[in-house]
Design an enzyme around this catalytic site. Structure first.
Site, short mmCIF file in Angstrom:
data_model
loop_
_atom_site.label_atom_id
_atom_site.label_comp_id
_atom_site.label_asym_id
_atom_site.label_seq_id
_atom_site.Cartn_x
_atom_site.Cartn_y
_atom_site.Cartn_z
N HIS A 9 0.43 -5.45 2.50
CA HIS A 9 1.24 -4.71 3.45
C HIS A 9 2.68 -5.20 3.44
CE1 HIS A 9 -2.55 -3.18 5.20
NE2 HIS A 9 -2.99 -4.35 4.76
N ARG A 27 -6.04 1.16 4.00
CA ARG A 27 -4.91 1.63 3.21
C ARG A 27 -4.57 0.68 2.06
NH1 ARG A 27 -3.39 -0.16 8.28
NH2 ARG A 27 -1.49 -1.44 8.53
N GLU A 47 -1.61 -6.57 7.56
CA GLU A 47 -0.24 -6.34 8.04
C GLU A 47 0.03 -7.21 9.27
OE1 GLU A 47 2.70 -5.93 7.90
OE2 GLU A 47 3.17 -3.79 7.81
N HIS A 52 0.83 -1.21 0.00
CA HIS A 52 0.00 0.00 0.00
C HIS A 52 0.87 1.27 0.00
CE1 HIS A 52 0.85 1.04 4.19
NE2 HIS A 52 0.73 -0.25 4.47
#
Length: 228
Positions: free
Chosen positions: A182, A60, A87, A9
């Site tokens: 991520h 994100r 993430e 991202h």
């Protein structure tokens, strides 16, 4: 020969503030939007057409995927969101400034928590403020699988079932796949794909907003890797 594209991202608001983010849901910064847009432009310029998209359940990454696909004229393709591409969970470090954490715990200790393969950060309990166990987006998960903190090893173990059940079958069927996720969920998949050792993976960096393209053979071995 199927193509697999990873995009970390774009810069998030907490990246900009130098905060540990993990599973905290924050938006892209203005720079992050620009990075996602540029990623889409590069994909369009490279002429890569996708059949399936995957992303996490965090804003994100979702926005990065949508911006990149819209910019490349492919916003319509099928898309699947999963917590397994989230993430890495930074446990009790989430929300702390990285420099302040280094001052508090020592730079070496924080570096170990951030970069080692199998050392866990300080953990959150399910009833702690900020625990993902309290969030609606994870309400359908067995509470035992909602982490209180993860290292890269645990992140890889969390990602792999989804790879095996969904992503790999798409690739084996000849589909081109894009994953917007991520730094650490993509590092975990990179470790698996490229056979990177536990010792060497700690040095791998994933640049925000930069597409990484893999050409794979019919057994999903990497034939070619390219950064756009």
């Amino acid at each position: 020969m199927p193509k697999l594209v990873f995009i970390r991202h774009g810069q998030s608001e907490w990246n900009l503030k130098n905060l540990f983010t993990g599973w905290v849901d924050v938006n892209l910064s203005e720079q992050g939007v620009k990075e996602a847009t540029e990623a889409g432009r590069k994909l369009k310029e490279a002429g890569i057409e996708f059949d399936q998209a995957y992303t996490s359940v965090l804003t994100r990454a979702i926005k990065t995927l949508h911006i990149a696909l819209e910019e490349s004229g492919q916003l319509w393709i099928p898309e699947t969101k999963t917590w397994r591409l989230n993430e890495r969970h930074y446990g009790a470090l989430q929300g702390q400034n990285k420099q302040e954490a280094a001052d508090k715990f020592g730079a070496d200790q924080v570096h170990t928590w951030r970069r080692s393969y199998d050392v866990l950060p300080p953990l959150l309990k399910a009833d702690d403020e900020g625990s993902a166990a309290k969030e609606r987006r994870y309400a359908n998960l067995d509470p035992h699988v909602v982490p209180g903190g993860e290292n890269l090893k645990v992140t890889l173990e969390r990602v792999m079932p989804f790879w095996e059940d969904h992503i790999a079958p798409d690739l084996l069927a000849g589909k081109n796949v894009i994953i917007a996720a991520h730094g650490n969920s993509l590092r975990a998949l990179t470790k698996y794909l490229e056979g990177i050792s536990d010792e060497d993976i700690v040095g791998l960096e994933m640049a925000t907003g930069q597409p990484v393209v893999y050409d794979l053979d019919d057994k999903l071995n990497v034939v070619k890797k390219e950064k756009l």
